[in-house]
Write an enzyme that holds these catalytic residues in place. Structure first.
Site, PDB file in Angstrom:
ATOM      1  N   TYR A   1       0.841  -1.204   0.000  1.00  0.00           N
ATOM      2  CA  TYR A   1       0.000   0.000   0.000  1.00  0.00           C
ATOM      3  C   TYR A   1       0.877   1.255   0.000  1.00  0.00           C
ATOM      4  CZ  TYR A   1      -3.362   3.459   1.736  1.00  0.00           C
ATOM      5  OH  TYR A   1      -4.137   4.583   1.896  1.00  0.00           O
TER       6      TYR A   1
ATOM      7  N   GLU B   1     -11.570   5.693   5.194  1.00  0.00           N
ATOM      8  CA  GLU B   1     -10.965   6.428   6.300  1.00  0.00           C
ATOM      9  C   GLU B   1     -11.981   6.610   7.422  1.00  0.00           C
ATOM     10  OE1 GLU B   1      -7.925   6.968   6.689  1.00  0.00           O
ATOM     11  OE2 GLU B   1      -7.059   6.874   4.673  1.00  0.00           O
TER      12      GLU B   1
ATOM     13  N   TRP C   1      -5.605   0.703  10.502  1.00  0.00           N
ATOM     14  CA  TRP C   1      -5.755   0.756   9.046  1.00  0.00           C
ATOM     15  C   TRP C   1      -5.593  -0.633   8.439  1.00  0.00           C
ATOM     16  CZ3 TRP C   1      -8.129   2.921   5.434  1.00  0.00           C
ATOM     17  CH2 TRP C   1      -7.739   2.783   4.092  1.00  0.00           C
TER      18      TRP C   1
END
Length: 203
Positions: free
Chosen positions: A27, A49, A57
């Protein structure tokens, strides 16, 4: 070596946060900080988000394909039409984060996205208005004046789960800022991508 960096398997320095797992490294190297102008991708990033709030995350990243399947690829034109039956379906889906408030916010925000496109022409044109005028270099703050302004602008238009910290995470993810560490090998690549990018806000 700074404590903000680590040597990746290829021997090149990276931001330290991506050392935890190969998922983070991929990522970090291929998505985080690269400029995004596609409205559906921007909407996805904003929604994810929001779902990440209070969670890691990594949890969201590993469930991302499930989220995409559950929310029709985050096509906000479709999500805006979701009904109570869709909410029930999503709350029963173990592949995503089953948080009623965040699910409701995603549907609400899809509806607000349609309104924002009528106002600004595209989501990208609106979000890119909040790009800092000068590159401040890598930040350590959880929010900035620009993320606060973006949060206020969205809240004024009825968006949910768009606090200034969440909006700064979005700004990092979509390339409104380049927050790769100063000596991270990817920082230069992101800077080049941003230089070649034409801001939709300029149109």
């Amino acid at each position: 070596m700074q404590d903000t960096l680590y040597l990746a398997p290829d021997g090149q320095p990276r931001c330290h946060w991506c050392s935890a797992t190969p998922d983070y490294l991929a990522y970090h190297d291929h998505e985080w900080g690269y400029p995004v102008a596609d409205d559906v991708r921007l909407f996805e990033k904003l929604c994810l988000e929001g779902f990440q709030s209070g969670l890691s995350w990594l949890t969201i990243l590993r469930k991302r394909e499930n989220f995409r399947r559950a929310f029709d690829g985050f096509d906000f034109r479709i999500v805006a039409t979701y009904t109570d039956a869709d909410v029930a379906r999503l709350l029963a889906d173990a592949g995503i984060v089953r948080h009623r408030g965040k699910i409701a916010a995603t549907i609400n925000n899809a509806q607000r996205a349609l309104e924002l496109i009528d106002e600004a022409g595209s989501l990208a044109a609106f979000f890119w208005r909040f790009e800092p005028q000068m590159d401040p270099g890598p930040q350590v703050a959880a929010q900035t004046p620009e993320s606060l302004a973006l949060s206020k602008a969205l809240k004024k238009r009825g968006w949910k789960f768009v606090g200034p910290t969440t909006m700064y995470a979005l700004m990092q993810a979509m390339g409104l800022v380049n927050d790769h560490a100063a000596d991270c090998v990817i920082r230069v690549r992101v800077a080049a991508a941003r230089q070649a990018f034409t801001s939709p806000a300029a149109g």
